[in-house]
Enzyme design. Sequence first.
Site, short mmCIF file in Angstrom:
data_model
loop_
_atom_site.label_atom_id
_atom_site.label_comp_id
_atom_site.label_asym_id
_atom_site.label_seq_id
_atom_site.Cartn_x
_atom_site.Cartn_y
_atom_site.Cartn_z
N HIS A 132 12.04 34.39 -16.90
CA HIS A 132 11.64 35.74 -17.30
C HIS A 132 10.60 35.69 -18.42
CE1 HIS A 132 14.16 38.46 -15.00
NE2 HIS A 132 15.22 37.71 -15.24
N ASP A 139 14.51 40.57 -11.53
CA ASP A 139 15.87 40.96 -11.19
C ASP A 139 15.76 42.20 -10.33
OD1 ASP A 139 16.90 38.90 -12.71
OD2 ASP A 139 17.22 40.16 -14.48
N GLU A 196 23.56 34.54 -9.30
CA GLU A 196 23.19 35.94 -9.48
C GLU A 196 22.42 36.44 -8.26
OE1 GLU A 196 20.86 36.00 -13.06
OE2 GLU A 196 22.55 35.45 -14.35
N HIS A 199 18.70 37.81 -8.95
CA HIS A 199 17.67 37.05 -9.69
C HIS A 199 16.85 36.18 -8.75
CE1 HIS A 199 16.31 34.94 -13.50
NE2 HIS A 199 15.86 34.14 -12.54
#
EC number: 3.4.13.22
Length: 219
Positions: A132, A139, A196, A199
């Site tokens: 990020h 996301d 996740e 992500h």
Amino acid sequence: MKKSLLFLLLFCLASCKSTYLDSKKSAHLLDIAQEKDDNVFVNLKNYSNDFVYDMKYATTDNFLNKQVYPCAECFLKVKTVKSLLEANKAFLNKGYRIKLYDCYRPRDIQKKMWKIVPNANYVANPKKGSIHNKGGAVDISLVDSLGTELNMGTKFDFFGIEAGHNYQNLSEEVLANRKFLKETMLQHNFKSFDSEWWHYNLINSSADEVSNLKWRCEN
């Protein structure tokens, strides 16, 4: 000496390039293919109107229970935007579109998050940084043509085993939705993050440098 310093300051104010990212929306959509430097940060909203934004860290509706971004913006590197636009085009062709929760995150914001939750299981240590911080991660979820979010089994930033791609004790609907999201993203130069479902990292983006470029909020 004071006069020299004053002169340098005035000169810089007049001519030095801003270190802030531009939050202003362009009067018309820009063509990402015209951007020649793949490593420049750009604002996604200037290249498409086909995304839905729910930038969680610009609100208190997140696992930190704190607003850590001054305002909601989605900056990414040009190369990330190019792939993301192609992925969204594939979803649009099937009646869906990408909903964004987070994009580029300056290192100072990463430090702020780490200060609130200093646990590497939930927040990347700012000493190393995350994708990020490099403008190569998003996301995301999906919404249908009515704007209803697809059922992915857990909320965004749910830190249990149920959020992982390998967890199978879920309904057929949830498994199909996750598979649809993952397979399409993998077909467009992204890779998934096992724990996740939301992500995705642009392939080869881990080699990029961590950035601390920030943006000013526009009224």
